[in-house]
Design an enzyme around this catalytic site. Structure first.
Site, PDB file in Angstrom:
ATOM      1  N   MET A   1     -12.972  62.623   1.830  1.00  0.00           N
ATOM      2  CA  MET A   1     -12.822  63.176   3.179  1.00  0.00           C
ATOM      3  C   MET A   1     -12.888  64.691   3.199  1.00  0.00           C
ATOM      4  O   MET A   1     -11.979  65.334   3.708  1.00  0.00           O
ATOM      5  CB  MET A   1     -11.498  62.707   3.777  1.00  0.00           C
ATOM      6  CG  MET A   1     -10.349  62.882   2.846  1.00  0.00           C
ATOM      7  SD  MET A   1      -9.088  61.653   3.111  1.00  0.00           S
ATOM      8  CE  MET A   1     -10.045  60.165   3.034  1.00  0.00           C
ATOM      9  N   PRO A   2     -13.951  65.244   2.666  1.00  0.00           N
ATOM     10  CA  PRO A   2     -14.016  66.715   2.635  1.00  0.00           C
ATOM     11  C   PRO A   2     -14.184  67.307   4.034  1.00  0.00           C
ATOM     12  O   PRO A   2     -14.710  66.670   4.946  1.00  0.00           O
ATOM     13  CB  PRO A   2     -15.272  66.999   1.804  1.00  0.00           C
ATOM     14  CG  PRO A   2     -15.559  65.744   1.069  1.00  0.00           C
ATOM     15  CD  PRO A   2     -15.091  64.640   1.954  1.00  0.00           C
ATOM     16  N   TYR A   3     -13.724  68.545   4.133  1.00  0.00           N
ATOM     17  CA  TYR A   3     -13.942  69.355   5.334  1.00  0.00           C
ATOM     18  C   TYR A   3     -14.566  70.667   4.860  1.00  0.00           C
ATOM     19  O   TYR A   3     -13.978  71.369   4.028  1.00  0.00           O
ATOM     20  CB  TYR A   3     -12.608  69.627   6.035  1.00  0.00           C
ATOM     21  CG  TYR A   3     -12.717  70.647   7.142  1.00  0.00           C
ATOM     22  CD1 TYR A   3     -13.180  70.288   8.396  1.00  0.00           C
ATOM     23  CD2 TYR A   3     -12.371  71.975   6.926  1.00  0.00           C
ATOM     24  CE1 TYR A   3     -13.296  71.219   9.409  1.00  0.00           C
ATOM     25  CE2 TYR A   3     -12.486  72.923   7.933  1.00  0.00           C
ATOM     26  CZ  TYR A   3     -12.949  72.530   9.178  1.00  0.00           C
ATOM     27  OH  TYR A   3     -13.061  73.460  10.174  1.00  0.00           O
TER      28      TYR A   3
END
Lengths: 72, 72, 72, 72, 72, 72
Positions: A1-3
């Site tokens: 779940m990278p941002y």
């Protein structure tokens, strides 16, 4: 779940260039970290050149001083 | 002295909705962490849908492809 | 697809408190903006009190000076 | 190679004031940490007063309620 | 002079993976926007899984519930 | 009510240096924009040199390659 947050100057970035940045950053998360693209966010902030400084100066001034410089 | 940054797409968020976000985030800091609201900041960034990507695609395209999808 | 970043001082925040912050922020996005929780991210940054300043001073010093003050 | 992000409300900040912020932040990195200004970035974000909350309220409302207050 | 901030969970990211993220993001700025790599910053933040929430839950719990799920 | 975020590499920054950064940034907001220091936040993030890239490379490597270079 990278941002991933990409901050760049607002110098005529096209919708297609933004799409390429989104695709490239997301693919990098898949390739390097095996992340799920469905939960990978990329947010691009376009910053006015008056509001970005480097080496004491506004980018607006750097652009005026050296239109052909390598500083982008 | 919490600082809360809320990033959302710029799809017609009203002044009242922004106020509700500010009140809700601040109350959460009071309720959960006993923080002082006088030094609790909430900053909302509204991001153009061309500039937000998820699952390789711009939100603009996701909206066009699936106006009724659950992805908001 | 909101992204919420909560910055607080690292003063013994428990796992349960973090969970409460995540739930509360996410619920707020659902209630106020009808967002999809499956694509709502909450990221909590815990900051050392030496690294947070308010009113010219490090929070570490504020805590030492006024353990019972209302500034949290 | 510091990166400094200054978030302020968008209440008529002039180009000269932005330049002063950029110079001041950069000089601080040189003076305190002996950093190289050529790789010191300062980015200023101007935030609408509807989008900034403090003490449960939008800055827009705080400005309306107390034009002469000390809260800036 | 782009600034790219990559936020990921702190689940054993190696130095080599970080290098690959830095190289990939920087190359993307060169390829898509013709930016100068010498003034392109990439900063990676590794976030504890207790501090990252998605869909109301801490990633720690998501990992416990579904070790083999596609959510990364 | 400014919020200033200073990102620097975690190379032995002392408590006194952090205090000087906080004081300097806050004073700048007072001097340039007439802001109230009581609602001026400064947050310093110290980033591992493996996690900061410039010109394609990790700062860790740049430090190893050129201990006496001007890149800080």
């Amino acid at each position: 779940m990278p941002y991933i947050n990409v901050k760049i100057t607002d110098e005529g970035v096209s919708k297609e260039q933004k799409q390429a940045i989104i695709k490239g950053c997301t693919q990098l998360m898949v390739d390097v970290l095996d992340k799920n693209p469905a939960t990978t966010f990329v947010v691009i902030d376009e910053v006015n050149t008056d509001n970005w400084g480097i080496g004491f100066d506004q980018v607006t001034e750097l652009r005026n001083q050296a239109l052909n410089s390598g500083t982008k």
